[in-house]
Design a protein around this motif. Structure first.
Motif, PDB file in Angstrom:
ATOM      1  N   PHE A  12     -19.726  10.527 -19.425  1.00 13.54           N
ATOM      2  CA  PHE A  12     -18.418  11.027 -19.002  1.00 13.54           C
ATOM      3  C   PHE A  12     -17.442   9.876 -18.735  1.00 13.54           C
ATOM      4  N   THR A  13     -17.927   8.811 -18.100  1.00 13.48           N
ATOM      5  CA  THR A  13     -17.016   7.698 -17.816  1.00 13.48           C
ATOM      6  C   THR A  13     -16.527   7.038 -19.102  1.00 13.48           C
ATOM      7  N   MET A  14     -17.366   6.983 -20.132  1.00 15.70           N
ATOM      8  CA  MET A  14     -16.910   6.451 -21.422  1.00 15.70           C
ATOM      9  C   MET A  14     -15.964   7.435 -22.094  1.00 15.70           C
ATOM     10  N   TRP A  41     -20.196 -10.011 -13.223  1.00 17.46           N
ATOM     11  CA  TRP A  41     -20.136 -10.421 -14.621  1.00 17.46           C
ATOM     12  C   TRP A  41     -18.969  -9.712 -15.284  1.00 17.46           C
ATOM     13  N   SER A  42     -18.124 -10.440 -15.975  1.00 15.73           N
ATOM     14  CA  SER A  42     -16.922  -9.871 -16.573  1.00 15.73           C
ATOM     15  C   SER A  42     -17.212  -8.762 -17.568  1.00 15.73           C
ATOM     16  N   ILE A  43     -18.300  -8.874 -18.282  1.00 14.10           N
ATOM     17  CA  ILE A  43     -18.604  -7.837 -19.278  1.00 14.10           C
ATOM     18  C   ILE A  43     -19.690  -6.889 -18.778  1.00 14.10           C
ATOM     19  N   GLY A  44     -19.924  -6.882 -17.489  1.00 12.61           N
ATOM     20  CA  GLY A  44     -21.007  -6.084 -16.924  1.00 12.61           C
ATOM     21  C   GLY A  44     -20.945  -4.615 -17.273  1.00 12.61           C
ATOM     22  N   LEU A  45     -19.771  -4.006 -17.140  1.00 14.13           N
ATOM     23  CA  LEU A  45     -19.657  -2.573 -17.384  1.00 14.13           C
ATOM     24  C   LEU A  45     -19.932  -2.217 -18.842  1.00 14.13           C
TER      25      LEU A  45
END
Length: 133
Positions: A18-20, A101-105
């Motif tokens: 859902f978040t995507m 981390w910048s790309i964590g999500l």
């Protein structure tokens, strides 16, 4: 015990997909000019930008309802991998302003897609009998 596992899969599927899906809906509303420009900068046709809707709208929707979840999971993961390569690669070893981390999500989304490929949707899904479920 198996019922709890299926419920866990349902909760994880719905919450993360859902978040995507929200990202995809935002692109439906506001457009994908940035994505088209990005593809052009890589020497690819701008119409490839529309593939974002497969990875951010169709695949998450299929994961949420539990239809061809394994296939949708790999599409979801490939979409995230492409985003990392095309947009986030300079941030690969960076921390964000909060120390994360910048790309964590996007990395979590990618691993989620891979896990959906390996696990499938579980019992609480629209379809559970086919190879790609």
């Amino acid at each position: 015990m198996r019922t709890k596992q299926n419920l866990r899969l349902l909760l994880i599927r719905v919450s993360i997909a859902f978040t995507m899906l929200v990202y995809g809906i935002t692109k439906l509303i506001y457009g994908i000019d940035f994505i088209k420009t990005l593809f052009i900068s890589y020497g690819l046709p701008s119409f490839f930008g529309y593939s974002i809707f497969i990875g951010e709208v169709i695949a998450p929707f299929l994961i949420i309802i539990g239809f061809r979840t394994k296939f949708a999971g790999i599409v979801f993961a490939l979409n995230c991998f492409a985003a990392i390569i095309m947009v986030q690669l300079p941030n690969l070893l960076q921390l964000n302003e909060s120390g994360g981390w910048s790309i964590g999500l996007i990395f979590i989304y990618m691993v989620f897609g891979i896990s959906m490929f390996f696990t499938g949707a579980g019992k609480y899904a629209l379809s559970t009998n086919k190879k790609w479920d």
